[in-house]
Design a protein around this motif. Structure first.
Motif, PDB file in Angstrom:
ATOM      1  N   ASN A 114       8.260   5.104   1.977  1.00  0.00           N
ATOM      2  CA  ASN A 114       8.222   3.647   1.841  1.00  0.00           C
ATOM      3  C   ASN A 114       8.864   2.962   3.045  1.00  0.00           C
ATOM      4  OD1 ASN A 114       6.956   3.880  -0.640  1.00  0.00           O
ATOM      5  ND2 ASN A 114       8.857   3.759  -1.801  1.00  0.00           N
ATOM      6  N   THR A 115       9.954   3.542   3.536  1.00  0.00           N
ATOM      7  CA  THR A 115      10.611   2.970   4.719  1.00  0.00           C
ATOM      8  C   THR A 115       9.700   3.044   5.937  1.00  0.00           C
ATOM      9  OG1 THR A 115      12.790   3.603   3.870  1.00  0.00           O
ATOM     10  CG2 THR A 115      12.621   3.126   6.221  1.00  0.00           C
ATOM     11  N   LEU A 116       9.058   4.188   6.122  1.00  0.00           N
ATOM     12  CA  LEU A 116       8.133   4.348   7.247  1.00  0.00           C
ATOM     13  C   LEU A 116       6.947   3.400   7.119  1.00  0.00           C
ATOM     14  CD1 LEU A 116       8.190   8.252   7.472  1.00  0.00           C
ATOM     15  CD2 LEU A 116       9.280   6.636   9.046  1.00  0.00           C
ATOM     16  N   ALA A 117       6.466   3.190   5.883  1.00  0.00           N
ATOM     17  CA  ALA A 117       5.365   2.250   5.666  1.00  0.00           C
ATOM     18  C   ALA A 117       5.786   0.844   6.055  1.00  0.00           C
ATOM     19  CB  ALA A 117       4.919   2.293   4.208  1.00  0.00           C
ATOM     20  N   LEU A 118       7.018   0.463   5.712  1.00  0.00           N
ATOM     21  CA  LEU A 118       7.503  -0.871   6.069  1.00  0.00           C
ATOM     22  C   LEU A 118       7.592  -1.037   7.581  1.00  0.00           C
ATOM     23  CD1 LEU A 118       8.606  -3.595   5.184  1.00  0.00           C
ATOM     24  CD2 LEU A 118      10.888  -2.567   5.066  1.00  0.00           C
ATOM     25  N   ILE A 119       8.060   0.003   8.269  1.00  0.00           N
ATOM     26  CA  ILE A 119       8.124  -0.055   9.737  1.00  0.00           C
ATOM     27  C   ILE A 119       6.722  -0.227  10.323  1.00  0.00           C
ATOM     28  CG2 ILE A 119       8.694   1.250  11.821  1.00  0.00           C
ATOM     29  CD1 ILE A 119      10.954   2.569  10.224  1.00  0.00           C
ATOM     30  N   GLY A 120       5.758   0.516   9.767  1.00  0.00           N
ATOM     31  CA  GLY A 120       4.381   0.391  10.236  1.00  0.00           C
ATOM     32  C   GLY A 120       3.815  -0.995   9.974  1.00  0.00           C
ATOM     33  N   ILE A 121       4.120  -1.577   8.810  1.00  0.00           N
ATOM     34  CA  ILE A 121       3.639  -2.919   8.487  1.00  0.00           C
ATOM     35  C   ILE A 121       4.227  -3.945   9.452  1.00  0.00           C
ATOM     36  CG2 ILE A 121       3.772  -4.752   6.757  1.00  0.00           C
ATOM     37  CD1 ILE A 121       3.556  -2.612   4.615  1.00  0.00           C
TER      38      ILE A 121
END
Length: 630
Positions: A108-115
């Protein structure tokens, strides 16, 4: 993931020369047009200071080492090794990092960084055409001062024409992109080289000592100037993002042997001109050329900036499709402009939004100098996101030690962080633009993702598992089997589609042949054709079909079902597609905050119907509505 030592071949056959031309036309348009405004904007920080060798050589040294450390070391040597089955870009890197994540919280953290990176990328996509076209047309002020009043109208006309031609695709225009950009880089090198020959002492700026001396002497003002220095590396992300189109080797070689030398010669040539004539700071790029060549240079620069803008616009289309496939944006109309190249697409709503945004920036800021204040935050923010994701990938996928990963990418992260911090000083002057755009898009994407996750959880709660349904089906006498083929779309292959349950409830019939079709988006850019579909017979006449698409592909369900062959029993002329249309309404006990719920409902109302997104013939569709509270 392949061995990083191996080089991906480009997806189309071409000679090495044509590959290099194509790379110059698509990949390096943005960073290649930075000499139009980067040095000019940097020198303006010292307004009121008598420009001397200290300022000129110090800024040139900062330019040179920014190009070496950020572009050459970070992207060309390191980040481009982290390909996702040959593809690059912030979203491809995010998917690759999520694949090696150790737990859900990390994913989820990596997804937020990507977003966040994707949101800032879209902000960059609006600013780049505005500042590039303005800076090129402003050359008229040097070539023909009497035309100064026409700079703004001409810029607006060029931008409108650029966006108006997007629906035709880039294939026909793309054939001339490479040669024009090749000429552009030759001109950069020649103009710069002539000036350097007159003042060869400008080459002393290659030493980092001059950058250090500038920082020691000016301290805070040197920190401020970093916000403008970063303009020389805008477009660095394109090297990584376009890797899947051309392969790693042509991009690396083009940068090493053509682009980097041309940029250095041009920047140092502008510095040599300023050493000889400090008054040339008004527009050092166009004053490089003799008076007779300035008007042709304006025309060439305008063509180069249109090409740079085209590359950014096409990148915005691709990023939008990736966001849709990864579940961060609702379905939008995606039109394919080429029968040969899958990547050549046109997204009408994104095109309209970009055009409105670019025109608004041009009218609001009026000059490239004013827009330069808005540029750096989006670029450096994306740099930071890329560094964080790359650190995870190199640590867990490439087996780097924690110390090595932290030292290498931590150092690059600090460099990016300093540039980002310097650009925060320009928030009031215009840096608020990419921040507002980025935050708005991040809010949209996270709200849509959260809303869809809640709907999926609600759907699973209310749905029936497919195993007990099939077990009870033979004993049900109230259900009549009728001739034909029914295709039911379902988001979860283990549950009965709601459209089937509603059809049985109201019509009491079930077709002789039934297909439960689930479309799955994988973390690969593209799925091989032989792995596209799997078919499983659940009961006599009832099959389950799983269709897999990469996050850079556009689903086409009818074509995929036809490719299954006659043994699967699919007849396109007999098929009827049953879809459940969700009518979303606010719930009494909402699981979303009021603003997220409002955004989600607004996005859902404006989403493209599944029939259009999956390219299902509208005359063969039966939709059954259901109200869902959220």
């Amino acid at each position: 993931m392949t061995d990083p030592a191996l080089e991906y071949a480009p997806k189309h056959s071409a000679t090495q020369a044509s590959q290099w031309l194509a790379v110059l036309g698509v990949v390096y348009g943005d960073i290649g047009t930075s000499p139009l405004y980067a040095l000019k904007s940097s020198m303006q920080v010292f307004e009121g200071v008598a420009i001397s060798e200290t300022e000129i050589l110090g800024i040139l040294s900062l330019f040179f080492w920014s190009l070496i450390l950020i572009v050459t070391v970070k992207y060309v040597m390191l980040v481009m090794r982290a390909d996702n089955h040959g593809e690059g870009g912030i979203l491809a890197l995010m998917a690759l990092a999520q694949r090696v994540a150790v737990n859900t919280a990390m994913r989820n953290t990596l997804a937020l960084i990507g977003i966040v990176g994707a949101g800032l990328f879209f902000g960059d996509g609006i600013i780049t055409p505005a500042i590039s076209v303005l800076s090129a047309v402003e050359g008229l002020e040097v070539a023909a001062p009497t035309l100064q009043q026409y700079v703004l109208p001409i810029s607006i006309a060029v931008i409108i024409a650029l966006f108006a031609m997007q629906y035709r695709g880039t294939h026909s225009v793309g054939r001339v992109f490479g040669p024009i950009m090749a000429l552009w880089f030759i001109v950069l090198a020649v103009l710069g080289g002539i000036q350097i020959a007159d003042r060869p002492d400008v080459l002393l700026a290659v030493s980092p000592w001059y950058a250090i001396r500038l920082c020691v002497i000016y301290k805070y003002l040197a920190f401020v100037v970093l916000g403008a220095v970063v303009l020389c590396v805008t477009g660095a992300e394109a090297l990584y993002a376009d890797m899947g189109h051309f392969g790693r080797r042509p991009i690396r070689h083009s940068w090493t042997f053509i682009v980097l030398p041309s940029l250095v010669l041009c920047y140092f040539g502008q510095g040599a001109l300023l050493l000889r004539d400090p008054a040339a700071v008004a527009n050092p790029f166009f004053l490089l050329a003799p008076e007779w060549a300035r008007l042709p240079l304006v025309i060439l620069a305008t063509a180069a900036t249109v090409i740079a803008s085209q590359a950014v616009i096409s990148g915005a289309y691709s990023a939008t499709r990736q966001c849709m496939q990864l579940g961060f944006l609702p379905r939008l109309t995606v039109r394919h402009t080429s029968n040969i190249e899958e990547g050549q697409i046109y997204v009408p709503r994104v095109n309209s939004a970009l055009m409105v945004g670019v025109l608004a920036l041009v009218v609001l800021f009026k000059t490239s100098d004013n827009l330069a204040s808005a540029y750096g935050i989006a670029v450096t923010g994306t740099f930071l996101c890329t560094a964080m994701l790359a650190m995870v990938v190199f640590r867990r996928e490439f087996g780097w030690s924690r110390t090595l990963a932290v030292v290498v990418f931590g150092s690059l992260f600090m460099i990016d962080g300093v540039f980002f911090a310097a650009n925060t000083l320009k928030i009031v002057e215009g840096g608020w633009v990419p921040l507002v755009l980025g935050i708005s898009l991040i809010a949209l994407m996270t709200s849509w993702k959260r809303g869809r996750d809640l709907l999926l959880a609600r759907w699973r709660q209310d749905s029936m598992p497919i195993a007990p349904f099939l077990a009870r089906l033979p004993q049900s006498r109230s259900i009549i089997r009728v001739p034909g083929l029914a295709v039911f779309l379902t988001g979860n292959q283990d549950y009965v589609p709601t459209s089937l349950l509603h059809n049985l409830k109201h019509n009491k019939v079930l077709h002789e042949k039934v297909m439960f079709v689930t479309v799955q988006t994988t973390d690969r850019p593209e799925e091989p054709a032989e792995q596209r579909a799997t078919v499983e017979e659940l009961a006599p006449g009832i099959h389950r079909v799983m269709l897999r698409y990469g996050f850079m592909e556009s689903p086409n369900i009818p074509r995929a079902l036809e490719d299954l062959g006659p043994e699967a029993g699919f007849d396109p002329m007999r098929a009827s597609y049953f879809l459940g249309r969700e009518v979303l309404v606010p719930g009494m006990a909402p699981n979303l905050s009021w603003w997220r719920r409002w955004l989600f409902l607004w996005l859902a109302r404006n989403a493209v119907p599944a029939t259009e997104f999956f390219r299902i013939p509208s005359d063969r569709v039966v939709e059954l509505g259901v109200r869902v509270a959220i």
